[in-house]
Design an enzyme around this catalytic site. Structure first.
Site, short mmCIF file in Angstrom:
data_model
loop_
_atom_site.label_atom_id
_atom_site.label_comp_id
_atom_site.label_asym_id
_atom_site.label_seq_id
_atom_site.Cartn_x
_atom_site.Cartn_y
_atom_site.Cartn_z
CG ASN A 1 -2.91 5.52 -1.38
OD1 ASN A 1 -2.99 4.35 -0.96
ND2 ASN A 1 -3.87 6.09 -2.08
CD GLU B 1 -7.90 -18.56 -15.79
OE1 GLU B 1 -8.73 -17.82 -16.34
OE2 GLU B 1 -7.90 -18.78 -14.58
CG HIS C 1 -5.49 -14.65 -8.56
ND1 HIS C 1 -4.84 -14.95 -9.75
CD2 HIS C 1 -6.76 -14.36 -8.89
CE1 HIS C 1 -5.70 -14.83 -10.75
NE2 HIS C 1 -6.88 -14.48 -10.25
CG ASP C 2 -8.21 -17.79 -9.48
OD1 ASP C 2 -8.65 -16.81 -8.84
OD2 ASP C 2 -8.09 -17.79 -10.72
CG ASP D 1 -1.17 1.88 -3.76
OD1 ASP D 1 0.07 1.76 -3.86
OD2 ASP D 1 -1.73 2.34 -2.75
CG ASP E 1 -5.38 -10.76 -15.40
OD1 ASP E 1 -6.09 -11.27 -16.27
OD2 ASP E 1 -5.03 -11.34 -14.35
CG ASP F 1 -5.98 3.27 0.14
OD1 ASP F 1 -5.08 2.39 0.16
OD2 ASP F 1 -6.59 3.58 -0.90
CG ASP G 1 -1.78 1.20 1.36
OD1 ASP G 1 -1.85 1.97 0.39
OD2 ASP G 1 -2.39 1.37 2.44
CG ASP H 1 -9.97 -13.64 -16.40
OD1 ASP H 1 -9.42 -14.26 -15.48
OD2 ASP H 1 -11.19 -13.40 -16.44
#
Ligand code: GLC
Ligand code: CA
Length: 562
Positions: free
Chosen positions: A23, A256, A334-335, A29, A98, A25, A21, A207
């Site tokens: 910034n 994919e 990530h899946d 990013d 992606d 929040d 991160d 994707d």
């Protein structure tokens, strides 16, 4: 053997939301990613695949795009993206974005017009999506056109009152599928793709690429995956993109697609293919699903780990693409769950099994994709409550568990074992609050073990998983590991993971134990001349009969006789 930059590259996957991160929040990013480029450079990676960064209501963390030409406010501005590309290129790191072509968000302006008959652009955009009239049951109530099942667990049809139609969504209902038979829609997607190419990206991960075509007869079926997966025509669409956009612009593409045959593997990723350069498939990713478990079905049921299935899948893909294309090697993205929790041991053998997973995979030929945090042995979540989870898929599946009367502890354990959120927790940078990912509460909780498992600690420890990754990455390049010839030994043995990778002038012999107990192995080939390259316990001399300790991994090398 062709000569493309990506054949000897190490790809690293960034899950932007959880990387760093910049910034304050609580959301990862581009500013944060730029700050960590030196870390990635030092690790030795050559290309970054960044998860979707487009404007999105974040129903599926950005795979639901509402404007392809805008950067999500969560992730920064277009200036940040340009800066990121510039800074990555400065370090000789390529950038892969992606590309989500199968669906948009329901908040995309195309869909807004498509669903509303009074919208001025309704006529044009209605057919950008896939609509069907309702069916009726015996009492005259509306029902969906088919019982097809979405990848996220519910039905695939959502009713739209204003047009009295259902629209198709094979993922969440906020992700309507695009109609690839519509020429104007395709043209718009091409323009979008070209726009990002012109901005300077080096490649794309495409994707859900095997879902682009649907069976427009919409036959009744359940779950009906065969009607929206891998239909022949999707190859035509991909080839069209390849010929018009990817090939002329020298763009690396990674598709994919699950479950491809040999013919299809070459169609996607053969050197002569006009579709992709590389393919992500999931043949080795769920080698421990228990089909007899009806409480939590499919991938949600964790059972015995079949090590032989992992090996057979890698060997099969290696052989299918041999000399005719190029293979990818990776544990997961990530899946899927974290590999150390999934195929290793995230408890007492954390360090040992983390190194074993590195040494067993990355001395194989092909191009590696390392998933963020894998290099420090990040684990699955330790969440106690459903509300700790964030993934849209978790909530639809949890409802299914409840309908199956799955007891709560079993349902929660299934989530901790299998949910996609396992791979999506904040990157563990150091032992300060929120693992140094952010100084604000992150969008998803960090895993409690960040005080022991983090980049800072592992950088300083020569014996760490991180330093094993660094060393293996360096050796891969020095030895030209990518270009070898793979042959598993005793491939149907369900405990060991042993292979030879024959290089131009050397042979690598990688020997690993995938179990948390001692196992015996013996070799009936000539074992003379090998010396130890890497190990995760004290050195062992190669012998015809050996006893391997829990998760032990030994890599030997010898010069080829000439
Ligand atoms: C792909 C992505 C996954 C996403 C889905 C829909 O499988 O990897 O994260 O949910 O497509 O876009
Ligand atoms: Ca942020």
């Amino acid at each position: 053997m062709k000569d493309y930059w990506w054949q000897e590259a190490i790809i690293y996957q960034i899950y932007l939301r959880s990387f760093f991160d910049g910034n304050s929040d609580g959301i990862g990013d581009f500013k944060g990613l730029i700050k960590k480029l030196d870390y990635l450079d030092d690790l030795g990676v050559d290309a970054l695949w960044v998860s979707p960064h487009y404007e999105s209501p974040m129903d599926d963390n950005g795979y639901d795009v509402s404007d392809y030409y805008k950067v999500s406010k969560d992730y920064g501005t277009i200036e940040d993206v340009k800066e990121f590309i510039k800074e990555a290129h400065k370090r000789d790191i390529k950038v892969l974005f992606d590309l989500v072509l199968n669906h948009t968000s329901d908040e995309h302006k195309w869909f807004q017009a498509a669903k509303d008959p009074t919208h001025k652009d309704h006529e044009k955009y209605h057919d950008y999506y896939i609509w069907q009239s309702p069916k009726y049951d015996d009492e005259g109530n509306k029902k969906p056109p088919t019982q097809w099942r979405s990848w996220f667990g519910g039905g695939v049809w959502e009713y739209n009152e204003p047009t009295d139609e259902y629209y198709l969504h094979i993922f969440s209902k906020k992700m309507p599928d695009l109609n690839w038979r519509n020429a104007s829609m395709k043209r718009d997607l091409k323009n979008i793709t070209k726009w990002w190419i012109d901005l300077g990206v080096d490649g794309f991960r495409v994707d859900a690429s095997n879902h682009l075509e649907k069976n427009w007869k919409f036959p009744e079926a359940h779950p009906g995956y065969e009607h929206f997966s891998s239909l022949p025509k999707h190859h035509d669409y991909l080839e069209e993109f390849g010929k018009e956009l990817f090939i002329p612009n020298n763009i690396l593409t990674i598709g994919e697609s699950g479950g491809a045959s040999q013919e299809e593997a070459l169609q996607y990723a053969g050197f002569d293919s006009k579709e992709f350069d590389l393919l992500i498939q999931f043949g080795h990713c769920w080698a421990d699903s228990d089909d007899s478990n009806k409480l939590t079905e499919g991938k949600w049921a964790k059972g015995h780990l079949y090590v032989k299935d992992i090996k057979n899948s890698f060997q099969r893909w290696n052989d299918m693409l041999k000399d005719k294309g190029w293979n990818l090697i990776y544990w997961h993205n990530h899946d899927q769950p974290r590999v150390i929790s999934h195929y290793g041991d995230d408890n007492i053998y954390h360090n040992i099994s983390g190194k074993m997973l590195c040494q067993s995979l990355y001395f194989m030929p092909g191009t590696p994709i390392i998933y963020q945090g894998e290099e420090i042995g990040m684990t699955n979540v330790d969440y106690k409550n459903l509300h700790n989870f964030r993934d849209v898929e978790v909530f639809t599946e949890y409802n299914n568990f409840k309908q199956n009367l799955t007891p709560e502890p079993i349902a929660m354990q299934a989530l901790r074992d299998r949910a996609r959120d396992n791979a999506r927790t904040p990157m563990q940078w150091d032992n300060t609050i929120h693992a140094g990912f952010s100084d604000k509460t992150p969008w998803i909780n960090v895993v409690g073990n960040y005080r022991q498992i983090n980049v800072q600690k592992e950088s300083q420890d020569t014996n760490s998983i991180l330093n094993t990754y660094k060393k293996v990455i360096r050796l891969r390049k020095e030895l030209n590991v990518a270009f070898g010839n793979l042959e598993f030994i005793d491939i149907d043995n369900d405990d060991s993971y042993i292979y030879k990778n024959e290089l131009a002038d050397k042979i690598i012999l990688s020997i690993s134990n995938f179990r948390g107990k001692h196992i015996g192995v013996n070799f009936d080939f000539d074992i003379s001349g090998y010396s130890l390259l890497m190990s995760n316990y004290k050195a062992q001399v190669l012998a015809e009969k050996m006893l391997l300790k829990p998760y032990e991994s030994l890599v030997y090398i010898k010069n080829k006789e000439v």
